[in-house]
Design a protein around this motif. Structure first.
Motif, short mmCIF file in Angstrom:
data_model
loop_
_atom_site.label_atom_id
_atom_site.label_comp_id
_atom_site.label_asym_id
_atom_site.label_seq_id
_atom_site.Cartn_x
_atom_site.Cartn_y
_atom_site.Cartn_z
N GLY A 123 0.81 -1.21 0.00
CA GLY A 123 0.00 0.00 0.00
C GLY A 123 0.84 1.26 0.00
N SER A 124 0.16 2.37 -0.14
CA SER A 124 0.78 3.69 -0.05
C SER A 124 0.02 4.50 1.00
CB SER A 124 0.76 4.41 -1.40
OG SER A 124 1.60 3.78 -2.34
N LYS A 125 0.54 5.68 1.28
CA LYS A 125 -0.12 6.56 2.24
C LYS A 125 -0.13 7.97 1.69
CE LYS A 125 0.45 6.08 6.71
NZ LYS A 125 0.99 6.11 8.09
N HIS A 126 -1.28 8.62 1.83
CA HIS A 126 -1.41 10.03 1.51
C HIS A 126 -1.21 10.85 2.78
CE1 HIS A 126 -4.15 8.94 -2.13
NE2 HIS A 126 -2.88 8.96 -2.47
N HIS A 127 -0.22 11.73 2.77
CA HIS A 127 0.01 12.66 3.87
C HIS A 127 -0.53 14.02 3.42
CE1 HIS A 127 2.80 9.82 5.88
NE2 HIS A 127 3.07 9.47 4.63
N PRO A 136 -7.11 21.41 0.65
CA PRO A 136 -5.82 20.71 0.61
C PRO A 136 -4.71 21.60 0.07
CG PRO A 136 -7.25 19.94 -1.17
CD PRO A 136 -8.08 20.86 -0.32
N LEU A 137 -3.71 21.85 0.89
CA LEU A 137 -2.60 22.71 0.50
C LEU A 137 -1.43 21.91 -0.09
CD1 LEU A 137 -2.58 25.07 3.62
CD2 LEU A 137 -3.60 25.52 1.38
N LYS A 138 -1.24 20.70 0.41
CA LYS A 138 -0.15 19.85 -0.07
C LYS A 138 -0.47 18.40 0.28
CE LYS A 138 4.01 18.72 -1.58
NZ LYS A 138 4.38 18.84 -3.02
N VAL A 139 -0.20 17.51 -0.67
CA VAL A 139 -0.36 16.07 -0.44
C VAL A 139 0.93 15.38 -0.87
CG1 VAL A 139 -1.72 14.00 -0.92
CG2 VAL A 139 -2.84 16.24 -0.92
N ILE A 140 1.43 14.50 -0.02
CA ILE A 140 2.64 13.73 -0.31
C ILE A 140 2.29 12.24 -0.29
CG2 ILE A 140 4.96 13.09 0.51
CD1 ILE A 140 5.21 15.87 1.70
N THR A 141 2.77 11.50 -1.28
CA THR A 141 2.55 10.06 -1.35
C THR A 141 3.81 9.33 -0.91
OG1 THR A 141 1.03 10.35 -3.22
CG2 THR A 141 1.87 8.14 -2.84
N THR A 142 3.67 8.43 0.07
CA THR A 142 4.80 7.62 0.52
C THR A 142 4.35 6.16 0.61
OG1 THR A 142 4.29 7.74 2.90
CG2 THR A 142 5.59 9.55 1.95
N ALA A 143 5.29 5.30 0.98
CA ALA A 143 4.94 3.91 1.28
C ALA A 143 4.03 3.88 2.51
CB ALA A 143 6.21 3.10 1.54
N ALA A 144 3.22 2.84 2.61
CA ALA A 144 2.23 2.75 3.68
C ALA A 144 2.86 2.63 5.06
CB ALA A 144 1.30 1.56 3.43
N ASN A 145 4.09 2.14 5.13
CA ASN A 145 4.73 1.94 6.42
C ASN A 145 5.59 3.13 6.86
OD1 ASN A 145 6.48 1.40 4.31
ND2 ASN A 145 7.61 -0.19 5.38
N VAL A 146 5.42 4.29 6.23
CA VAL A 146 6.14 5.50 6.64
C VAL A 146 5.35 6.20 7.73
CG1 VAL A 146 6.89 7.79 5.87
CG2 VAL A 146 7.26 5.81 4.40
N ASN A 147 6.00 6.51 8.84
CA ASN A 147 5.32 7.15 9.96
C ASN A 147 4.91 8.58 9.60
OD1 ASN A 147 5.55 4.92 11.66
ND2 ASN A 147 7.56 5.55 12.40
N ASP A 148 3.76 8.98 10.12
CA ASP A 148 3.23 10.33 9.85
C ASP A 148 4.21 11.41 10.28
OD1 ASP A 148 0.92 9.24 8.81
OD2 ASP A 148 -0.23 9.45 10.66
N VAL A 149 4.83 11.22 11.44
CA VAL A 149 5.66 12.28 12.01
C VAL A 149 6.83 12.66 11.11
CG1 VAL A 149 7.17 10.72 13.31
CG2 VAL A 149 6.75 13.04 14.16
N ASP A 243 0.51 11.22 -8.37
CA ASP A 243 0.47 12.58 -7.83
C ASP A 243 -0.17 13.56 -8.82
OD1 ASP A 243 1.60 11.74 -5.49
OD2 ASP A 243 3.63 12.44 -5.95
N ALA A 244 -0.04 13.28 -10.12
CA ALA A 244 -0.71 14.13 -11.11
C ALA A 244 -2.23 14.05 -10.93
CB ALA A 244 -0.32 13.71 -12.52
N PHE A 245 -2.73 12.84 -10.69
CA PHE A 245 -4.15 12.68 -10.41
C PHE A 245 -4.54 13.44 -9.14
CE2 PHE A 245 -4.46 8.64 -13.04
CZ PHE A 245 -5.40 9.16 -13.92
N ILE A 246 -3.67 13.40 -8.11
CA ILE A 246 -3.96 14.12 -6.86
C ILE A 246 -4.06 15.62 -7.12
CG2 ILE A 246 -3.04 14.74 -4.60
CD1 ILE A 246 -1.85 11.95 -4.39
N SER A 247 -3.09 16.18 -7.85
CA SER A 247 -3.12 17.61 -8.15
C SER A 247 -4.37 17.99 -8.93
CB SER A 247 -1.87 18.02 -8.95
OG SER A 247 -0.71 17.96 -8.16
N LEU A 248 -4.76 17.14 -9.88
CA LEU A 248 -5.96 17.41 -10.67
C LEU A 248 -7.20 17.37 -9.79
CD1 LEU A 248 -7.16 18.00 -13.41
CD2 LEU A 248 -7.08 15.55 -13.93
N ALA A 249 -7.26 16.38 -8.88
CA ALA A 249 -8.41 16.29 -7.97
C ALA A 249 -8.48 17.50 -7.05
CB ALA A 249 -8.32 15.00 -7.15
#
Length: 263
Positions: A123-127, A136-149, A243-249
């Motif tokens: 999986g992935s994670k949207h921060h 939404p000002l900024k969205v970052i996509t990482t691996a699902a096991n990346v800690n939020d902090v 991320d292009a889809f995220i920016s468009l959304a």
């Protein structure tokens, strides 16, 4: 899906058709963009995009998505509409909130990993960082096991300067709210250095009530983003296309709020 007003904002941002490109243009830019929007909304596989819709083939729409992403079209559209919202007084800079949301990554690829909330499936994670109104000002996509902090400062620093108001473009909220997943004294100090008041719950202590009230806003923002089915489940192996889809959304969310503000 794509009215004339929105197209008038997007068209000047598109790169010109390559002069040395062999053969005629297969379909107009506007129709290709509508095909991309159709995939974003419906999560249909590219190869199943119906030709009778007139948007061209799924392969053509995918090539245009890739070409426009490399040209920075979606990031520029994101900034243009965010500036329009700021000019209309629709952004709340008094506070911002951060949170994360896990999604399934069906085909793996970059920035994927075992999900701690989905039986270790890939999986992935949207921060996400949003303003006080859930924009939404900024969205970052990482691996699902990346800690939020670990993404706190990346989200704050990733907010592009937002024009639209007199004076210098703004890119910093007055305060940042986060739950216990963002508990970090080094991050608090770094936020204060950026003149941002950290309002973050500490582990082992009760959550701050004001955070609970704003979490509804950020969770609502995630609901808006994941209403676009292509973002609720990740199919793109390349992070930049996802991320292009995220920016468009995000841009579509901005546009809806602008129309509501002007109505």
């Amino acid at each position: 899906m794509l009215d004339d007003e929105l197209w008038a904002l997007i068209e000047p941002l598109l790169p010109p058709w390559p002069e040395r490109s062999p053969g005629p243009r297969p379909v107009s830019d506007r129709l290709c963009l509508q095909g991309i929007l159709f995939v974003l909304y419906s999560d249909i596989a590219w190869q199943l995009l119906p030709l009778e819709l007139g948007f061209g083939s799924g392969q053509t729409c995918w090539r245009w998505l890739d070409r426009w992403q490399k040209a920075g079209v979606f990031d520029r559209l994101h900034r243009v509409l965010l500036a329009e919202l700021n000019a209309a007084g629709e952004l709340d800079w008094s506070r911002a909130c951060v949170d994360g949301s896990d999604i399934r990554a069906k085909k793996g690829g970059a920035d994927t990993g075992p999900s701690p909330v989905d039986r270790r499936k890939t999986g992935s994670k949207h921060h996400l960082i949003c303003d006080g109104r859930g924009t939404p000002l900024k969205v970052i996509t990482t691996a699902a096991n990346v800690n939020d902090v670990t993404q706190t400062l990346a989200l704050v620093d990733g907010i592009a300067p937002v024009a639209g108001r007199p004076g210098r473009p703004r890119r910093r909220p007055d305060a940042l709210l986060g739950d216990k997943g963002y508990d970090s004294d080094p991050n608090r100090n770094a936020l204060r250095e950026r003149r941002i008041l950290p309002v973050i719950s500490r582990k082992g202590s009760p959550n701050i009530k004001s955070i609970g009230k704003l979490r509804y806003v950020v969770e609502q923002t995630f609901a808006l983003l994941h209403h676009f089915k292509r973002l609720a489940v990740r199919w793109e192996r390349r992070t930049e296309l996802h991320d292009a889809f995220i920016s468009l959304a995000c841009s579509l969310i901005f546009y809806r709020r602008l129309k509501k503000a002007h109505s």
